[in-house]
Design a protein around this motif. Structure first.
Motif, PDB file in Angstrom:
ATOM      1  N   GLU A  99       0.828  -1.209   0.000  1.00  0.00           N
ATOM      2  CA  GLU A  99       0.000   0.000   0.000  1.00  0.00           C
ATOM      3  C   GLU A  99       0.863   1.261   0.000  1.00  0.00           C
ATOM      4  O   GLU A  99       0.561   2.236  -0.704  1.00  0.00           O
ATOM      5  N   LEU A 100       1.927   1.240   0.792  1.00  0.00           N
ATOM      6  CA  LEU A 100       2.809   2.394   0.869  1.00  0.00           C
ATOM      7  C   LEU A 100       3.436   2.715  -0.486  1.00  0.00           C
ATOM      8  O   LEU A 100       3.538   3.887  -0.875  1.00  0.00           O
ATOM      9  N   LEU A 101       3.870   1.697  -1.188  1.00  0.00           N
ATOM     10  CA  LEU A 101       4.480   1.911  -2.493  1.00  0.00           C
ATOM     11  C   LEU A 101       3.486   2.558  -3.449  1.00  0.00           C
ATOM     12  O   LEU A 101       3.821   3.502  -4.188  1.00  0.00           O
ATOM     13  N   VAL A 102       2.255   2.066  -3.432  1.00  0.00           N
ATOM     14  CA  VAL A 102       1.212   2.645  -4.276  1.00  0.00           C
ATOM     15  C   VAL A 102       0.945   4.085  -3.856  1.00  0.00           C
ATOM     16  O   VAL A 102       0.887   5.007  -4.686  1.00  0.00           O
ATOM     17  N   GLU A 103       0.782   4.283  -2.569  1.00  0.00           N
ATOM     18  CA  GLU A 103       0.462   5.606  -2.027  1.00  0.00           C
ATOM     19  C   GLU A 103       1.503   6.644  -2.427  1.00  0.00           C
ATOM     20  O   GLU A 103       1.171   7.741  -2.917  1.00  0.00           O
ATOM     21  N   LYS A 104       2.769   6.326  -2.211  1.00  0.00           N
ATOM     22  CA  LYS A 104       3.839   7.277  -2.505  1.00  0.00           C
ATOM     23  C   LYS A 104       3.997   7.512  -4.005  1.00  0.00           C
ATOM     24  O   LYS A 104       4.292   8.635  -4.442  1.00  0.00           O
ATOM     25  N   ALA A 105       3.814   6.470  -4.800  1.00  0.00           N
ATOM     26  CA  ALA A 105       3.912   6.636  -6.250  1.00  0.00           C
ATOM     27  C   ALA A 105       2.776   7.504  -6.776  1.00  0.00           C
ATOM     28  O   ALA A 105       2.967   8.319  -7.691  1.00  0.00           O
ATOM     29  N   LEU A 106       1.580   7.355  -6.190  1.00  0.00           N
ATOM     30  CA  LEU A 106       0.447   8.174  -6.613  1.00  0.00           C
ATOM     31  C   LEU A 106       0.630   9.640  -6.211  1.00  0.00           C
ATOM     32  O   LEU A 106      -0.052  10.522  -6.733  1.00  0.00           O
ATOM     33  N   GLN A 107       1.552   9.900  -5.319  1.00  0.00           N
ATOM     34  CA  GLN A 107       1.891  11.277  -4.960  1.00  0.00           C
ATOM     35  C   GLN A 107       2.917  11.868  -5.928  1.00  0.00           C
ATOM     36  O   GLN A 107       3.341  13.012  -5.760  1.00  0.00           O
ATOM     37  N   GLY A 108       3.298  11.066  -6.928  1.00  0.00           N
ATOM     38  CA  GLY A 108       4.230  11.550  -7.939  1.00  0.00           C
ATOM     39  C   GLY A 108       5.692  11.285  -7.632  1.00  0.00           C
ATOM     40  O   GLY A 108       6.576  11.765  -8.341  1.00  0.00           O
ATOM     41  N   LYS A 109       5.974  10.513  -6.600  1.00  0.00           N
ATOM     42  CA  LYS A 109       7.361  10.263  -6.215  1.00  0.00           C
ATOM     43  C   LYS A 109       7.978   9.132  -7.043  1.00  0.00           C
ATOM     44  O   LYS A 109       7.307   8.170  -7.392  1.00  0.00           O
ATOM     45  N   HIS A 110       9.259   9.272  -7.314  1.00  0.00           N
ATOM     46  CA  HIS A 110      10.033   8.209  -7.943  1.00  0.00           C
ATOM     47  C   HIS A 110      10.771   7.478  -6.832  1.00  0.00           C
ATOM     48  O   HIS A 110      11.662   8.039  -6.189  1.00  0.00           O
ATOM     49  N   ILE A 111      10.377   6.230  -6.614  1.00  0.00           N
ATOM     50  CA  ILE A 111      10.779   5.496  -5.410  1.00  0.00           C
ATOM     51  C   ILE A 111      11.834   4.443  -5.726  1.00  0.00           C
ATOM     52  O   ILE A 111      11.698   3.681  -6.700  1.00  0.00           O
ATOM     53  N   CYS A 112      12.853   4.393  -4.897  1.00  0.00           N
ATOM     54  CA  CYS A 112      13.813   3.285  -4.914  1.00  0.00           C
ATOM     55  C   CYS A 112      13.398   2.325  -3.809  1.00  0.00           C
ATOM     56  O   CYS A 112      13.541   2.619  -2.627  1.00  0.00           O
ATOM     57  N   ARG A 113      12.847   1.186  -4.203  1.00  0.00           N
ATOM     58  CA  ARG A 113      12.441   0.153  -3.243  1.00  0.00           C
ATOM     59  C   ARG A 113      13.598  -0.822  -3.130  1.00  0.00           C
ATOM     60  O   ARG A 113      13.834  -1.651  -4.004  1.00  0.00           O
ATOM     61  N   LEU A 114      14.366  -0.706  -2.047  1.00  0.00           N
ATOM     62  CA  LEU A 114      15.628  -1.415  -1.907  1.00  0.00           C
ATOM     63  C   LEU A 114      15.463  -2.643  -1.019  1.00  0.00           C
ATOM     64  O   LEU A 114      14.998  -2.539   0.119  1.00  0.00           O
ATOM     65  N   LYS A 115      15.863  -3.805  -1.566  1.00  0.00           N
ATOM     66  CA  LYS A 115      15.714  -5.062  -0.843  1.00  0.00           C
ATOM     67  C   LYS A 115      17.052  -5.800  -0.845  1.00  0.00           C
ATOM     68  O   LYS A 115      17.794  -5.758  -1.827  1.00  0.00           O
ATOM     69  N   GLY A 116      17.350  -6.490   0.257  1.00  0.00           N
ATOM     70  CA  GLY A 116      18.579  -7.265   0.334  1.00  0.00           C
ATOM     71  C   GLY A 116      18.605  -8.382  -0.706  1.00  0.00           C
ATOM     72  O   GLY A 116      17.573  -8.932  -1.071  1.00  0.00           O
ATOM     73  N   GLY A 117      19.805  -8.703  -1.183  1.00  0.00           N
ATOM     74  CA  GLY A 117      19.945  -9.771  -2.174  1.00  0.00           C
ATOM     75  C   GLY A 117      19.273  -9.398  -3.478  1.00  0.00           C
ATOM     76  O   GLY A 117      19.489  -8.317  -4.034  1.00  0.00           O
ATOM     77  N   ASP A 118      18.439 -10.294  -3.984  1.00  0.00           N
ATOM     78  CA  ASP A 118      17.661 -10.050  -5.195  1.00  0.00           C
ATOM     79  C   ASP A 118      16.184 -10.124  -4.832  1.00  0.00           C
ATOM     80  O   ASP A 118      15.755 -11.056  -4.153  1.00  0.00           O
ATOM     81  N   ALA A 119      15.421  -9.147  -5.290  1.00  0.00           N
ATOM     82  CA  ALA A 119      14.012  -9.037  -4.885  1.00  0.00           C
ATOM     83  C   ALA A 119      13.158 -10.206  -5.344  1.00  0.00           C
ATOM     84  O   ALA A 119      12.109 -10.476  -4.761  1.00  0.00           O
ATOM     85  N   PHE A 120      13.605 -10.914  -6.381  1.00  0.00           N
ATOM     86  CA  PHE A 120      12.816 -12.016  -6.926  1.00  0.00           C
ATOM     87  C   PHE A 120      13.299 -13.385  -6.441  1.00  0.00           C
ATOM     88  O   PHE A 120      12.861 -14.412  -6.948  1.00  0.00           O
ATOM     89  N   VAL A 121      14.215 -13.401  -5.473  1.00  0.00           N
ATOM     90  CA  VAL A 121      14.648 -14.671  -4.868  1.00  0.00           C
ATOM     91  C   VAL A 121      14.299 -14.605  -3.380  1.00  0.00           C
ATOM     92  O   VAL A 121      15.028 -14.026  -2.572  1.00  0.00           O
ATOM     93  N   PHE A 122      13.142 -15.160  -3.020  1.00  0.00           N
ATOM     94  CA  PHE A 122      12.626 -15.161  -1.651  1.00  0.00           C
ATOM     95  C   PHE A 122      12.519 -13.741  -1.076  1.00  0.00           C
ATOM     96  O   PHE A 122      12.666 -13.547   0.133  1.00  0.00           O
ATOM     97  N   GLY A 123      12.264 -12.770  -1.953  1.00  0.00           N
ATOM     98  CA  GLY A 123      12.187 -11.391  -1.507  1.00  0.00           C
ATOM     99  C   GLY A 123      10.807 -10.777  -1.612  1.00  0.00           C
ATOM    100  O   GLY A 123      10.626  -9.603  -1.305  1.00  0.00           O
ATOM    101  N   ARG A 124       9.817 -11.558  -2.064  1.00  0.00           N
ATOM    102  CA  ARG A 124       8.429 -11.114  -2.196  1.00  0.00           C
ATOM    103  C   ARG A 124       8.291  -9.934  -3.152  1.00  0.00           C
ATOM    104  O   ARG A 124       7.311  -9.187  -3.110  1.00  0.00           O
ATOM    105  N   GLY A 125       9.284  -9.796  -4.023  1.00  0.00           N
ATOM    106  CA  GLY A 125       9.230  -8.718  -4.998  1.00  0.00           C
ATOM    107  C   GLY A 125       8.064  -8.847  -5.958  1.00  0.00           C
ATOM    108  O   GLY A 125       7.480  -7.841  -6.377  1.00  0.00           O
ATOM    109  N   GLY A 126       7.725 -10.070  -6.314  1.00  0.00           N
ATOM    110  CA  GLY A 126       6.613 -10.284  -7.238  1.00  0.00           C
ATOM    111  C   GLY A 126       5.307  -9.732  -6.709  1.00  0.00           C
ATOM    112  O   GLY A 126       4.500  -9.163  -7.459  1.00  0.00           O
TER     113      GLY A 126
END
Length: 278
Positions: A89-116
Motif C-alpha cells: 500500500e505504501l508503495l502505491v500511495e507514494k507513487a500516486l503522490q508523484g514520487k520516484h521510489i527506490c524500493r531497496l531489498k537485500g539480495g535479489d528481490a525475486f529470490v525469496f524477496g516477495r518482490g513479485g
C-alpha cells in the motif's frame, strides 16, 4: 547506522490528479556495497524516496544521499515492523503522490524477496515499475566463503530452498536428496534440526558436508563447517544469528582450498593496525 521504525497510516491516499510516479525494485545484494550494480547505485542517488529492508547493510545505507527521505520497513522473524500488505500500500500511495521510489531489498528481490507481490500491487494501479536485479545471497555469500555452487565432478547443479513459509512448509525432501545438487537454505537457522533430520530420512548421507555462512559478504562474515548430522549442534555451539545461509553438499569441502575473503579482511585489518600504531 541505526534503522528507525516509522509509524505509518493504514489507508492508501486517493490519487491527487498529479502525474504518477514510479517504483524501481532494486536488489541491494548480500551486504558488500561494492557489489551494488551501477544501475542500482544510480537509482539510490536519483530517487525521491528510498524504502528499504532489514537486510540492506549499514554500509549500503551510508550511501543514501543525506537529502533523500528514507523509510525503513524491515521485517524480522516473528516481528514485522510493517506488514507486507502495508508495504504494498505504501508503495502505491507514494507513487500516486508523484514520487520516484527506490524500493531497496537485500539480495535479489525475486529470490525469496516477495518482490513479485509488490510488482503486482503496483501494476494493478497502473504504476510504472522497473526491476534492477541484485546478487542473491546464495551466490554472493558462497563466493565470499570460497564455496562454488557448482564444480566439475562434484556438483552439476544447485537448488535454493526457503525454510520459511507463511503457512505450512511444503518441501520435497526425497527430491532434494536425490538431486545430487548443492542445496542452499535461506532463513533456515531455526529449522536446522528439521533440515538435518528430513534430509537424512530422505536418504542423504549423514556425513554430507555442510556450511553455515553468517553475515556473508561483510567484514563480520563467519564460516562454520561440519557434517549434516551435526547441523543443529553447530548452530547452538557457535551461537549463530540471522542472517545465516545453510549450504549442504560436497562443494563445501572446497572452501579451504578456495578461501580468499578471510585472508583479505585479515590483511586489511593488519595494514590498518600498523598505520594506527605508526
Amino acid at each position: 547506522m541505526s534503522k528507525p521504525t516509522h509509524q505509518v497510516k493504514q489507508s492508501v491516499l486517493p490519487f491527487s490528479g498529479k502525474e504518477k510516479g514510479s517504483v524501481s525494485l532494486v536488489g541491494a545484494g548480500p551486504g558488500d556495497p561494492e557489489l551494488l550494480t551501477v544501475k542500482a547505485l544510480r537509482c539510490i542517488q536519483q530517487a525521491d524516496l528510498i524504502i528499504y529492508d532489514r537486510l540492506v547493510s549499514e554500509e549500503i545505507c551510508a550511501l543514501f544521499p543525506s537529502t533523500t527521505p528514507t523509510l525503513y520497513v524491515g521485517k524480522a522473524k516473528n516481528h514485522h515492523s510493517v506488514e507486507q500488505s502495508r508495504i504494498n500500500e505504501l508503495l502505491v500511495e507514494k507513487a500516486l503522490q508523484g514520487k520516484h521510489i527506490c524500493r531497496l531489498k537485500g539480495g535479489d528481490a525475486f529470490v525469496f524477496g516477495r518482490g513479485g507481490e509488490e510488482v503486482m500491487s503496483l501494476k494493478q494501479q497502473g504504476i510504472a515499475v522497473e526491476i534492477i536485479p541484485g546478487i542473491t545471497a546464495a551466490a554472493g555469500c558462497t563466493a565470499y566463503a570460497g564455496i562454488p555452487l557448482t564444480h566439475r565432478g562434484v556438483s552439476q547443479g544447485c537448488t535454493f530452498v526457503t525454510a520459511h513459509a507463511e503457512t505450512d512448509l511444503q518441501i520435497n525432501w526425497h527430491g532434494l536428496a536425490l538431486l545430487n545438487h548443492t542445496l542452499v537454505f535461506y532463513m533456515g537457522l531455526s529449522k536446522s534440526q528439521m533440515i538435518s533430520t528430513q534430509l537424512q530420512a530422505a536418504g542423504l548421507d549423514s556425513q554430507t558436508p555442510v556450511a553455515l555462512i553468517e553475515r556473508g559478504c561483510t567484514t563480520d562474515q563467519r564460516l562454520i563447517q561440519g557434517k549434516l548430522a551435526q547441523l543443529p549442534e553447530l548452530v547452538v555451539q557457535h551461537q549463530l544469528q540471522s542472517p545465516t545461509l545453510i549450504v549442504v553438499g560436497k562443494v563445501v569441502d572446497l572452501a579451504e582450498q578456495l578461501s580468499w575473503f578471510e585472508q583479505q579482511v585479515a590483511s586489511t585489518t593488519a595494514v590498518s593496525t600498523t598505520r594506527l600504531s605508526a
